[in-house]
Design a protein around this motif. Structure first.
Motif, PDB file in Angstrom:
ATOM      1  N   LEU A  37     -47.385  66.677  77.701  1.00  0.00           N
ATOM      2  CA  LEU A  37     -47.908  67.246  78.942  1.00  0.00           C
ATOM      3  C   LEU A  37     -49.407  67.485  78.881  1.00  0.00           C
ATOM      4  CD1 LEU A  37     -45.032  69.797  79.673  1.00  0.00           C
ATOM      5  CD2 LEU A  37     -45.409  67.599  80.790  1.00  0.00           C
ATOM      6  N   GLU A  38     -49.868  68.027  77.759  1.00  0.00           N
ATOM      7  CA  GLU A  38     -51.293  68.364  77.681  1.00  0.00           C
ATOM      8  C   GLU A  38     -52.170  67.158  77.373  1.00  0.00           C
ATOM      9  OE1 GLU A  38     -51.757  71.839  75.172  1.00  0.00           O
ATOM     10  OE2 GLU A  38     -51.417  73.098  76.959  1.00  0.00           O
ATOM     11  N   SER A  39     -51.534  65.983  77.224  1.00  0.00           N
ATOM     12  CA  SER A  39     -52.333  64.754  77.104  1.00  0.00           C
ATOM     13  C   SER A  39     -52.852  64.319  78.474  1.00  0.00           C
ATOM     14  CB  SER A  39     -51.486  63.634  76.492  1.00  0.00           C
ATOM     15  OG  SER A  39     -50.483  63.195  77.409  1.00  0.00           O
ATOM     16  N   GLN A  40     -52.352  64.989  79.524  1.00  0.00           N
ATOM     17  CA  GLN A  40     -52.722  64.637  80.891  1.00  0.00           C
ATOM     18  C   GLN A  40     -53.717  65.657  81.456  1.00  0.00           C
ATOM     19  OE1 GLN A  40     -51.224  61.700  82.279  1.00  0.00           O
ATOM     20  NE2 GLN A  40     -50.762  61.611  80.085  1.00  0.00           N
ATOM     21  N   PRO A  41     -54.758  65.189  82.114  1.00  0.00           N
ATOM     22  CA  PRO A  41     -55.779  66.110  82.630  1.00  0.00           C
ATOM     23  C   PRO A  41     -55.296  67.006  83.765  1.00  0.00           C
ATOM     24  CG  PRO A  41     -56.194  63.870  83.393  1.00  0.00           C
ATOM     25  CD  PRO A  41     -55.099  63.781  82.372  1.00  0.00           C
ATOM     26  N   ASP A  42     -54.192  66.627  84.419  1.00  0.00           N
ATOM     27  CA  ASP A  42     -53.726  67.401  85.571  1.00  0.00           C
ATOM     28  C   ASP A  42     -52.573  68.342  85.241  1.00  0.00           C
ATOM     29  OD1 ASP A  42     -52.033  65.220  85.106  1.00  0.00           O
ATOM     30  OD2 ASP A  42     -51.341  65.184  87.179  1.00  0.00           O
ATOM     31  N   ILE A  43     -52.271  68.523  83.932  1.00  0.00           N
ATOM     32  CA  ILE A  43     -51.156  69.392  83.534  1.00  0.00           C
ATOM     33  C   ILE A  43     -51.611  70.349  82.438  1.00  0.00           C
ATOM     34  CG2 ILE A  43     -48.823  69.487  82.556  1.00  0.00           C
ATOM     35  CD1 ILE A  43     -48.301  66.733  83.719  1.00  0.00           C
ATOM     36  N   ASP A  44     -51.188  71.615  82.562  1.00  0.00           N
ATOM     37  CA  ASP A  44     -51.547  72.635  81.579  1.00  0.00           C
ATOM     38  C   ASP A  44     -50.301  73.453  81.235  1.00  0.00           C
ATOM     39  OD1 ASP A  44     -52.981  74.352  79.950  1.00  0.00           O
ATOM     40  OD2 ASP A  44     -53.577  75.656  81.603  1.00  0.00           O
TER      41      ASP A  44
END
Length: 215
Positions: free
Chosen positions: A22-29
Motif C-alpha cells: 500500500l505504501e508503495s503507492q503515492p495515493d495511499i497512506d
C-alpha cells in the motif's frame, strides 16, 4: 489527499506485507495497524480511516463482528471495510456483505487486486475477488420475486442496470452495453440504491440474485 487505510490482521507478517504494498503507492497512506478485532474497532474510531482492511479470524473479536460494530445504525462515521482473508466459504462472504463490508478479497489475490480494492472502496465502489463473486451470488438465487421489483418501483432500465451489476460489469461496460452515457448509469445506480435500500454495488448484486433478477 492520500487514501488513509487501517490494516487489521493477527499476523504481523501479513500486516507488514500489506503495508509494503500500500505504501508503495503515492495515493495511499497506512495510518494504523491492529492485531485483533477489538483494537481494530478502537483504532478505526480514533483515526477514522477512509478504508479498513479486516481479516476474519482474529483474537478477542473477529473481523465480521468488528465490521458490524463500525457499520451499525449507531455508527457516527460508517467505515468502508474490505474483508481480506484466506477463507472464501460462502457463509463468510455472505455474512461479510450482509454486515456492511464494501468488498471481499482473498489474501492470495495479489498486490494489484489489493490496490484496486482499496481504491474502489475509497471511491464508494466495491470489489469482490473474481474467484468467489459468481459462485457466491448464485448461491443467493431464489425464485424470481417480481412483487419485490414492483414494490420497489424499479423501472425496466433500472432492472437492466441491476442485472449487469450483478454480473460484475463496470459502469463503462454497462454504459456501452445499454447505449447510455456514463453519467446516466451513475444516476440509475443512485436511484436504485435508494429504491432497494442498498449502500453499494455488492449489495445491489446480492439483492439481484436474491430476488431472481438474474438466473
Amino acid at each position: 489527499m492520500p487514501i488513509r487505510v487501517l490494516i487489521a490482521d493477527d499476523q504481523a507478517m501479513v500486516r507488514a506485507g500489506f503495508r509494503s504494498v500500500l505504501e508503495s503507492q503515492p495515493d495511499i497512506d497506512v495510518v494504523a495497524e491492529a492485531a485483533d478485532g477489538v483494537e481494530a474497532v478502537a483504532l478505526a474510531r480514533q483515526h477514522r480511516p477512509d478504508v479498513c482492511l479486516f481479516d476474519i479470524r482474529m483474537p478477542r473479536q473477529d473481523g465480521l463482528h468488528a465490521t458490524r460494530l463500525l457499520m451499525g445504525p449507531q455508527a457516527s462515521h460508517p467505515a468502508k471495510i474490505v474483508i481480506v482473508t484466506t477463507y472464501d466459504t460462502d457463509e463468510y462472504v455472505y455474512e461479510a456483505l450482509e454486515s456492511g463490508a464494501t468488498g471481499f478479497l482473498l489474501k492470495d489475490s495479489g498486490p494489484t487486486l489489493l490496490l484496486e480494492a482499496v481504491r474502489a472502496a475509497a471511491s464508494g465502489e466495491a470489489m469482490v475477488s473474481p474467484a468467489v463473486t459468481v459462485r457466491l451470488l448464485k448461491h443467493m438465487t431464489r425464485r424470481p420475486n417480481t412483487a419485490q421489483w414492483k414494490k420497489a418501483g424499479l423501472t425496466e432500465r433500472e432492472l437492466d442496470v441491476i442485472e449487469l451489476v450483478a454480473r460484475g460489469k463496470t459502469n463503462p461496460e454497462i454504459a456501452a452495453e445499454l447505449h447510455l452515457s456514463l453519467s446516466t448509469v451513475k444516476t440509475h445506480l443512485e436511484s436504485i440504491k435508494l429504491k432497494i435500500s442498498t449502500r453499494n454495488r455488492v449489495e445491489i448484486a446480492a439483492w439481484a440474485w436474491k430476488n431472481g433478477v438474474v438466473d
